[in-house]
Design an enzyme around this catalytic site. Structure first.
Site, PDB file in Angstrom:
ATOM      1  N   ARG A   1     -13.796  -7.726 -10.352  1.00  0.00           N
ATOM      2  CA  ARG A   1     -13.965  -7.133  -9.016  1.00  0.00           C
ATOM      3  C   ARG A   1     -14.805  -5.860  -9.078  1.00  0.00           C
ATOM      4  O   ARG A   1     -14.816  -5.171 -10.099  1.00  0.00           O
ATOM      5  CB  ARG A   1     -12.585  -6.862  -8.385  1.00  0.00           C
ATOM      6  CG  ARG A   1     -11.878  -8.172  -8.066  1.00  0.00           C
ATOM      7  CD  ARG A   1     -10.526  -7.940  -7.447  1.00  0.00           C
ATOM      8  NE  ARG A   1     -10.615  -7.324  -6.138  1.00  0.00           N
ATOM      9  CZ  ARG A   1      -9.564  -6.911  -5.444  1.00  0.00           C
ATOM     10  NH1 ARG A   1      -8.346  -7.049  -5.946  1.00  0.00           N
ATOM     11  NH2 ARG A   1      -9.716  -6.369  -4.267  1.00  0.00           N
TER      12      ARG A   1
ATOM     13  N   LYS B   1     -12.166  -9.934  -2.824  1.00  0.00           N
ATOM     14  CA  LYS B   1     -10.711  -9.722  -2.937  1.00  0.00           C
ATOM     15  C   LYS B   1     -10.218 -10.405  -4.219  1.00  0.00           C
ATOM     16  O   LYS B   1     -11.020 -10.694  -5.097  1.00  0.00           O
ATOM     17  CB  LYS B   1     -10.006 -10.254  -1.689  1.00  0.00           C
ATOM     18  CG  LYS B   1     -10.329  -9.446  -0.432  1.00  0.00           C
ATOM     19  CD  LYS B   1      -9.753  -8.049  -0.520  1.00  0.00           C
ATOM     20  CE  LYS B   1     -10.151  -7.207   0.676  1.00  0.00           C
ATOM     21  NZ  LYS B   1      -9.786  -5.801   0.510  1.00  0.00           N
TER      22      LYS B   1
ATOM     23  N   ARG C   1       1.382   4.205  -3.064  1.00  0.00           N
ATOM     24  CA  ARG C   1       1.146   5.627  -2.760  1.00  0.00           C
ATOM     25  C   ARG C   1       2.416   6.456  -2.956  1.00  0.00           C
ATOM     26  O   ARG C   1       2.353   7.628  -3.327  1.00  0.00           O
ATOM     27  CB  ARG C   1       0.595   5.758  -1.337  1.00  0.00           C
ATOM     28  CG  ARG C   1      -0.878   5.285  -1.258  1.00  0.00           C
ATOM     29  CD  ARG C   1      -1.273   4.902   0.140  1.00  0.00           C
ATOM     30  NE  ARG C   1      -2.684   4.577   0.272  1.00  0.00           N
ATOM     31  CZ  ARG C   1      -3.237   3.396  -0.041  1.00  0.00           C
ATOM     32  NH1 ARG C   1      -2.496   2.426  -0.552  1.00  0.00           N
ATOM     33  NH2 ARG C   1      -4.536   3.195   0.147  1.00  0.00           N
TER      34      ARG C   1
ATOM     35  N   SER D   1     -12.978   0.926   3.475  1.00  0.00           N
ATOM     36  CA  SER D   1     -12.087   0.609   2.355  1.00  0.00           C
ATOM     37  C   SER D   1     -11.113   1.747   2.107  1.00  0.00           C
ATOM     38  O   SER D   1     -11.514   2.857   1.746  1.00  0.00           O
ATOM     39  CB  SER D   1     -12.896   0.351   1.078  1.00  0.00           C
ATOM     40  OG  SER D   1     -12.022   0.376  -0.043  1.00  0.00           O
TER      41      SER D   1
ATOM     42  N   SER E   1       0.839  -1.213   0.000  1.00  0.00           N
ATOM     43  CA  SER E   1       0.000   0.000   0.000  1.00  0.00           C
ATOM     44  C   SER E   1       0.866   1.253   0.000  1.00  0.00           C
ATOM     45  O   SER E   1       0.595   2.216  -0.732  1.00  0.00           O
ATOM     46  CB  SER E   1      -0.884   0.022   1.250  1.00  0.00           C
ATOM     47  OG  SER E   1      -1.764  -1.066   1.240  1.00  0.00           O
TER      48      SER E   1
ATOM     49  N   ARG F   1      -2.241 -14.498  -1.630  1.00  0.00           N
ATOM     50  CA  ARG F   1      -2.263 -14.739  -0.181  1.00  0.00           C
ATOM     51  C   ARG F   1      -2.767 -16.158   0.139  1.00  0.00           C
ATOM     52  O   ARG F   1      -2.378 -16.741   1.147  1.00  0.00           O
ATOM     53  CB  ARG F   1      -3.080 -13.669   0.536  1.00  0.00           C
ATOM     54  CG  ARG F   1      -2.518 -12.264   0.285  1.00  0.00           C
ATOM     55  CD  ARG F   1      -2.895 -11.250   1.319  1.00  0.00           C
ATOM     56  NE  ARG F   1      -2.639  -9.908   0.824  1.00  0.00           N
ATOM     57  CZ  ARG F   1      -1.442  -9.315   0.801  1.00  0.00           C
ATOM     58  NH1 ARG F   1      -0.384  -9.941   1.272  1.00  0.00           N
ATOM     59  NH2 ARG F   1      -1.306  -8.085   0.315  1.00  0.00           N
TER      60      ARG F   1
ATOM     61  N   GLN G   1      -9.063   1.815  -0.279  1.00  0.00           N
ATOM     62  CA  GLN G   1      -8.989   2.081  -1.717  1.00  0.00           C
ATOM     63  C   GLN G   1     -10.071   3.071  -2.130  1.00  0.00           C
ATOM     64  O   GLN G   1      -9.802   4.020  -2.878  1.00  0.00           O
ATOM     65  CB  GLN G   1      -9.126   0.779  -2.501  1.00  0.00           C
ATOM     66  CG  GLN G   1      -7.925  -0.141  -2.292  1.00  0.00           C
ATOM     67  CD  GLN G   1      -8.043  -1.463  -3.015  1.00  0.00           C
ATOM     68  OE1 GLN G   1      -9.084  -1.773  -3.595  1.00  0.00           O
ATOM     69  NE2 GLN G   1      -6.983  -2.244  -2.975  1.00  0.00           N
TER      70      GLN G   1
ATOM     71  N   ARG H   1     -12.192 -15.055  -0.938  1.00  0.00           N
ATOM     72  CA  ARG H   1     -11.292 -15.761  -0.001  1.00  0.00           C
ATOM     73  C   ARG H   1     -12.037 -16.632   0.999  1.00  0.00           C
ATOM     74  O   ARG H   1     -11.463 -17.594   1.519  1.00  0.00           O
ATOM     75  CB  ARG H   1     -10.370 -14.762   0.714  1.00  0.00           C
ATOM     76  CG  ARG H   1      -9.289 -14.238  -0.207  1.00  0.00           C
ATOM     77  CD  ARG H   1      -8.293 -13.323   0.487  1.00  0.00           C
ATOM     78  NE  ARG H   1      -7.249 -12.943  -0.457  1.00  0.00           N
ATOM     79  CZ  ARG H   1      -6.566 -11.809  -0.413  1.00  0.00           C
ATOM     80  NH1 ARG H   1      -6.805 -10.931   0.538  1.00  0.00           N
ATOM     81  NH2 ARG H   1      -5.632 -11.561  -1.321  1.00  0.00           N
TER      82      ARG H   1
ATOM     83  N   ASP I   1      -6.346  -8.388   5.045  1.00  0.00           N
ATOM     84  CA  ASP I   1      -5.544  -9.200   4.121  1.00  0.00           C
ATOM     85  C   ASP I   1      -4.895 -10.401   4.819  1.00  0.00           C
ATOM     86  O   ASP I   1      -4.305 -11.257   4.158  1.00  0.00           O
ATOM     87  CB  ASP I   1      -4.446  -8.337   3.472  1.00  0.00           C
ATOM     88  CG  ASP I   1      -5.038  -7.301   2.525  1.00  0.00           C
ATOM     89  OD1 ASP I   1      -6.186  -7.484   2.095  1.00  0.00           O
ATOM     90  OD2 ASP I   1      -4.344  -6.310   2.218  1.00  0.00           O
TER      91      ASP I   1
HETATM   92  C1  S3P Z   1      -5.445  -1.596   0.134  1.00  0.00           C
HETATM   93  C2  S3P Z   1      -6.644  -1.627   0.815  1.00  0.00           C
HETATM   94  C3  S3P Z   1      -7.351  -2.873   1.120  1.00  0.00           C
HETATM   95  C4  S3P Z   1      -6.460  -4.093   1.011  1.00  0.00           C
HETATM   96  C5  S3P Z   1      -5.622  -4.066  -0.230  1.00  0.00           C
HETATM   97  C6  S3P Z   1      -4.765  -2.828  -0.286  1.00  0.00           C
HETATM   98  C7  S3P Z   1      -4.834  -0.279  -0.150  1.00  0.00           C
HETATM   99  O1  S3P Z   1      -8.417  -3.022   0.210  1.00  0.00           O
HETATM  100  O2  S3P Z   1      -7.232  -5.274   1.049  1.00  0.00           O
HETATM  101  O3  S3P Z   1      -4.787  -5.222  -0.277  1.00  0.00           O
HETATM  102  O4  S3P Z   1      -3.654  -0.225  -0.517  1.00  0.00           O
HETATM  103  O5  S3P Z   1      -5.537   0.723  -0.013  1.00  0.00           O
HETATM  104  P1  S3P Z   1      -9.846  -2.304   0.423  1.00  0.00           P
HETATM  105  O6  S3P Z   1      -9.624  -0.875   0.458  1.00  0.00           O
HETATM  106  O7  S3P Z   1     -10.654  -2.726  -0.751  1.00  0.00           O
HETATM  107  O8  S3P Z   1     -10.366  -2.856   1.700  1.00  0.00           O
END
Ligand code: S3P
Length: 450
Positions: free
Chosen positions: A122, A350, A27, A173, A23, A397, A175, A354, A323
């Site tokens: 997804r 995911k 970024r 989330s 993550s 994973r 993301q 999962r 995760d």
């Molecule tokens: C992530 C947020 C998570 C995580 C993913 C990475 C990120 O997902 O499961 O592996 O980098 O912001 P979600 O935001 O969909 O929960």
């Protein structure tokens, strides 16, 4: 298609560094690209997912190169991205696609995004719908590919028109939160996002580091319009989600003399749910040398074999370990008693579903398990477990969790012959390219076959 074959091995021992946090790595490339000046990033995760983010920015005119071990991003500023001449391929990476959709919506360029078959299936409505309400123009198109009738989804984002405001999102989330905040930042509009539970906060921390004004109040985050972001020098912490495989390996290994040290692991509160849960299960984990590096807490972890007991994993801790549920399920399988995992319906969307994948694979190894709509109930016990042949469902994973389970079972085995086999292991390269090398370096014996 590659497979892992797990061979019997002795104790597990060593001091290792897992790769950089996925993550934070994404970024660092995103904020580096839209900052002014140069951003230098050490310990970037060079997994396929992050390389998709790098490649997308290169297609939009950003120079990103590697000098020695340091990645150098020549930022183009908030208004400097160019319309890419090609489709932006996001591979398996939900973070690349969702954050990029938000960023593009707030920009003035038009771009088309796609991904692999898992990513194309997804849910993207979770970012597209709130962005449309904020004024974005986003279309979706499905194309049938010649080969095997596969459908590819194209998402076309025509930048412009974003208005600020406050948005409450229905799921925790990072993301989705980050996509909406990025849209506002790029468009020069103030945006507030409120989540039902707090998700990982790397966007908020890094944006502050790059000079933006960010206000966090409980589960709400506001990002204010910024004239510019300023390039930074960053050191990416080790990924606790990758460390998790070694943490659990060290805890459940049958050899009592096993001991693992994991150095420079990211210990951000929004990510350390796994440590809290494992400690509650009886884990012997010590955190050493904790410090702050580039706005993120990091430290070393010492892990020793422990008698784990079952627990309940539910509520606000779920986004803090989302995760890690596959590998926590492996820990639950050897723990004594029952582990109940609830409120984890996000696992269904995911890299694979999962919950369904764990319910399909773990029973092959003798695990007693019940699938529920939002989680699993696992009745633990080493005695009932046996080596088996598992498949990854194309999910990194899942593959690594089964490899850890296989290693623990092989260590307990009296025979010299290979025991567990995991099919379809290429996916591990998305987040942890040197996983097998590191497993081998601490004493596991895993070979790879075609
Ligand atoms: C992530 C947020 C998570 C995580 C993913 C990475 C990120 O997902 O499961 O592996 O980098 O912001 P979600 O935001 O969909 O929960």
């Amino acid at each position: 298609m590659t497979a892992y074959v797990v061979h019997p091995s002795g104790k597990i021992n060593g001091s290792i560094e897992v790769p950089g946090d996925k993550s934070v790595s994404h970024r660092s490339m995103i904020f580096g690209a839209i900052a002014e000046g140069t951003t230098r990033v050490s310990r970037l995760l060079e997994g396929e997912d992050v390389l998709c983010t790098v490649d997308s920015f290169r297609k939009m005119g950003v120079t990103i190169r590697k000098e020695g071990k340091v990645w150098i991003v020549k930022g183009v500023g908030l208004k400097g991205l160019k319309t890419p001449p090609e489709v932006l391929y996001c591979g398996n990476s939900g973070t690349t696609m969702r954050l990029m959709i938000g960023l593009l919506a707030g920009s003035s360029v038009t771009a088309t995004l796609t991904g692999d078959s898992s990513l194309n299936a997804r849910p993207m409505a979770r970012v597209i719908e709130p962005l449309r309400k904020m004024g974005a123009t986003i279309h979706e198109r499905t194309e049938a590919r010649e080969v095997m009738g596969e459908k590819i989804r194209m998402i076309i984002v025509k930048g412009g028109g974003i208005r600020g405001g406050a948005v409450a999102i229905p799921m925790a989330s990072a993301q989705v939160k980050s996509a909406l905040l990025l849209a506002g930042l790029m468009a020069g509009e103030k945006v507030t996002v409120t989540e039902p539970e707090k998700s990982r906060d790397h966007t908020e921390r890094m944006l502050k580091g790059f000079g933006a004004r960010v206000v966090v109040k409980g589960r709400s985050v506001t990002v204010f319009p910024a004239e510019r972001l300023k390039g930074q020098k960053l050191i990416v912490p080790g990924d606790i989600s990758s460390a998790a495989f070694f943490i659990v390996l060290g805890l459940i290994h049958p050899n009592p003399k096993s001991r693992l040290i994991l150095r420079h692991v990211g210990l951000n509160e929004t990510r350390t749910g796994i440590l809290d849960v494992l400690k509650k299960m009886g884990a012997r984990i010590r955190v050493l040398r904790k410090k702050i590096v580039c706005g993120e807490p990091v430290g070393d972890l010492e892990v020793r074999p422990s008698a784990l007991k079952g627990t309940t994993i539910a509520g606000a801790v779920i986004p803090r370990l989302i995760d890690e549920i596959p590998i926590l399920s492996v820990a639950a399988a050897v723990a004594s008693g029952k582990t109940v995992i609830r409120d984890a319906e996000e696992l269904r969307v995911k890299e694979t579903d999962r919950i369904a994948a764990l319910a399909a694979e773990l029973p092959k190894f003798g695990v007693s398990l019940k699938e529920t709509k939002d989680g699993l109930e696992i009745t633990g016990g080493r005695d009932r477990l046996k080596a088996a042949e598992g498949v990854s469902h194309g999910d990194h994973r899942m593959a690594m969790s089964l490899a850890v389970l296989g290693t623990v079972l092989a260590a307990a085995s009296k025979s010299d012959t290979p025991t567990t086999r995991i099919q379809d292991t290429e996916c591990i390269a998305t987040s942890f390219p040197n996983f097998r090398a590191l497993m081998t370096s601490v004493g596991a014996k895993i070979s790879e076959t075609q």
